[in-house]
Design a protein around this motif. Structure first.
Motif, short mmCIF file in Angstrom:
data_model
loop_
_atom_site.label_atom_id
_atom_site.label_comp_id
_atom_site.label_asym_id
_atom_site.label_seq_id
_atom_site.Cartn_x
_atom_site.Cartn_y
_atom_site.Cartn_z
N THR A 1 0.84 -1.20 0.00
CA THR A 1 0.00 0.00 0.00
C THR A 1 0.87 1.24 0.00
O THR A 1 2.02 1.22 0.39
N HIS A 2 0.28 2.31 -0.41
CA HIS A 2 0.94 3.61 -0.50
C HIS A 2 1.06 4.22 0.90
O HIS A 2 0.20 4.03 1.74
N TYR A 4 0.65 7.40 3.06
CA TYR A 4 -0.11 8.64 2.89
C TYR A 4 0.34 9.70 3.88
O TYR A 4 0.80 9.41 4.97
N TYR A 8 -3.99 13.58 6.21
CA TYR A 8 -5.25 12.95 5.79
C TYR A 8 -5.82 12.00 6.84
O TYR A 8 -6.96 11.59 6.73
N TYR A 9 -5.02 11.64 7.84
CA TYR A 9 -5.46 10.65 8.81
C TYR A 9 -6.67 11.16 9.59
O TYR A 9 -6.62 12.23 10.20
N ASP A 94 -6.50 0.27 -3.32
CA ASP A 94 -5.77 1.04 -2.32
C ASP A 94 -6.40 2.42 -2.12
O ASP A 94 -6.45 2.91 -0.99
N ARG A 97 -9.32 2.00 0.19
CA ARG A 97 -8.83 1.79 1.57
C ARG A 97 -8.37 3.11 2.17
O ARG A 97 -8.60 3.37 3.35
N PHE A 98 -7.72 3.93 1.37
CA PHE A 98 -7.30 5.25 1.82
C PHE A 98 -8.49 6.06 2.31
O PHE A 98 -8.46 6.65 3.39
N TRP A 102 -7.93 5.30 6.14
CA TRP A 102 -7.01 6.36 6.50
C TRP A 102 -7.75 7.67 6.80
O TRP A 102 -7.55 8.27 7.84
N CYS A 103 -8.62 8.08 5.88
CA CYS A 103 -9.34 9.34 6.07
C CYS A 103 -10.54 9.21 7.01
O CYS A 103 -10.95 10.20 7.60
#
Length: 163
Positions: A1-2, A4, A8-9, A94, A97-98, A102-103
């Motif tokens: 995965t990337h 980030y 953005y979290y 991905d 998923r971000f 993540w966001c």
């Protein structure tokens, strides 16, 4: 995965809506502009956050696509430019998923770079989701599609335009 940017979290928790719009793209700036123009006609382009995840690599047209995004009247725009080509499937997975993990968005509207939509598409989609949630207790996703009414001969004229 990337990996980030930490900014953005849990970003969704600081925004007025739990809905984020994800646009996944790679190349084709000429067509991507049509997609952006159609999304900008939706009233939600002024109220919802739009995230553009652009696949990279030596053949990518990220620079051109970023310029188009910057010129777009969409109000809230975030661009994630990948350093290399993840390829279509991995990029889309991905990117989703971000948005969720993540966001922290509860709902995500996903567009690919070949989806030209009507000015009422996002409103229709949100209304369909609201209706489905009222009527059923197991709704996870909704989608609106339009049947192509072209005859077979006309469709075949456009087949070489799809990449």
């Amino acid at each position: 995965t990337h990996t980030y940017d930490p900014k953005y979290y849990n970003l969704a928790h600081s925004l007025p809506s739990d809905i984020g719009v994800l646009v996944v793209a790679y190349n084709r700036p000429h067509y991507f502009k049509e997609v952006l123009d159609s999304l900008a006609q939706n009233p939600e382009s002024q109220t919802l956050p739009f995230f553009f995840v652009l696949d990279g690599g030596p053949d990518a047209t990220q620079k051109e696509n970023i310029e188009l995004i910057e010129q777009s009247p969409i109000k809230y725009k975030e661009v994630i430019a990948r350093p290399y080509n993840y390829d279509c499937g991995k990029n889309i997975i991905d990117a989703r998923r971000f948005m969720f993990d993540w966001c922290g968005f509860q709902k995500v509207i996903v567009f690919e770079d070949d989806m030209v939509v009507s000015p009422q598409y996002i409103t229709l989609l949100l209304n369909l989701y609201a209706w489905a949630k009222r009527e059923y207790d197991n709704v996870g996703a909704v989608q609106c599609i339009n049947h192509c009414y072209m005859d077979r001969e006309t469709k075949e004229l456009y087949l070489d335009l799809v990449e």
